[in-house]
Design an enzyme around this catalytic site. Structure first.
Site, PDB file in Angstrom:
ATOM      1  N   ARG A 136       0.819  -1.214   0.000  1.00 15.39           N
ATOM      2  CA  ARG A 136       0.000   0.000   0.000  1.00 15.39           C
ATOM      3  C   ARG A 136       0.852   1.264   0.000  1.00 15.39           C
ATOM      4  O   ARG A 136       0.467   2.272  -0.590  1.00 15.39           O
ATOM      5  CB  ARG A 136      -0.945  -0.032   1.195  1.00 15.39           C
TER       6      ARG A 136
ATOM      7  N   ASP B 148     -16.637   7.739   8.644  1.00 11.13           N
ATOM      8  CA  ASP B 148     -15.461   6.894   8.432  1.00 11.13           C
ATOM      9  C   ASP B 148     -14.226   7.792   8.465  1.00 11.13           C
ATOM     10  O   ASP B 148     -14.329   9.005   8.282  1.00 11.13           O
ATOM     11  CB  ASP B 148     -15.550   6.148   7.094  1.00 11.13           C
TER      12      ASP B 148
END
Length: 282
Positions: free
Chosen positions: A41, A150
């Site tokens: 990532r 979120d």
């Protein structure tokens, strides 16, 4: 041209300072066994910023580039959700509210409020809205609001767009699909979009469960925080649950994932069915 070597590995010291930063800011833990996933990532952010090495990138982002810090957190946040995931939670809430509304002779002056914490790409709050909207068939005066939050900016953008590949809607019962989803076919894509009658009840926003201002969220009749707290330390989980339960109205419900246990009495809760808790009088 910048060359980023796929053979380079994240040094232990860099992994430790990255893990410390992420746990401090977001509360998510990055243990050593996840290093290969972290590297994968991070490489995406190296390419985006045109930086050659992990060490250089971490120097750059951890020394104060707040915009890139947001992108880093976004890259390292795992977001997994589905429509109608753990559907028994929604069914239990629907049946409870249906009984409550049948028994009540008084019109409530304000909408019922619910929080989908860690809402990811929006499937959870939209599923909740499908059940709540269905209550209106027998209870036309029923009204509701859903706060969906979120930490990840990119998943919130997806949630707000409310457009999904058609195959992701397969867990939704056909009657709900016909009522609440609009088909959007293009030459190469088969998509669905959530109907406006659901979207108007949901407000999406960014919220950090470790550093966020819980008091600003207001009170809730139900809070969903499912398969989110597994990423936090025990001390952080306890504080988050304390904050959630403080915001619950009397007899409000707290829903967690099946891998997340709660010491119910410690927080003034009573377990109704597995992973479903109700706030009780103390």
């Amino acid at each position: 041209m910048v060359s980023i070597s796929d053979s380079e590995h994240l040094a232990q010291a860099d992994h430790l300072r990255l893990a410390e930063f992420i746990e401090q800011v977001v509360g998510i833990q990055l243990p050593a066994h996840k290093r290969s996933l972290i590297e994968t990532r991070l490489r995406k952010r190296l390419r985006a910023t045109q930086i050659n090495h992990f060490h250089e990138y971490l120097d750059y982002v951890l020394n104060g580039d707040t915009q890139e810090q947001v992108m880093l957190i976004d890259a390292l946040t795992t977001n997994k959700t589905d429509f109608f995931r753990e559907a028994n939670h929604f069914e239990y809430l629907y049946e409870y509210l249906d009984r409550l509304l049948n028994q009540s002779n008084q019109n409530r002056l304000h909408p019922y409020r619910f929080w989908s914490a860690g809402c990811s790409t929006g499937e959870e709050p939209y599923t909740l809205a499908m059940f709540l909207e269905t209550l209106k068939i027998n209870h036309p005066a029923f009204d509701y609001q859903i706060e969906a939050t979120d930490i990840s900016v990119s998943v919130l953008q997806t949630a707000q767009q409310a457009i999904y590949p058609h195959h992701l809607a397969e867990p939704i019962p056909m009657a709900y699909r016909k009522r609440f989803l609009l088909r959007k076919k293009t030459a190469s894509l088969d998509l669905v979009k959530v109907a406006p009658e659901l979207r108007q009840h949901i407000h999406f926003s960014e919220f950090n469960l470790v550093t966020g201002n819980f008091d600003a969220m207001g009170g809730f009749d139900g809070i969903f925080c499912r398969n989110v707290m597994i990423y936090f330390s025990q001390a952080q989980r306890q504080l988050i649950i304390e904050n959630f339960t403080r915001l619950l109205t009397q007899n409000g419900f707290f829903f967690v994932g099946h891998s997340e246990g709660v010491s119910a009495r410690q927080f003034g809760l009573e377990q109704k069915i597995p992973t479903v808790y109700q706030k009780i009088s103390t």
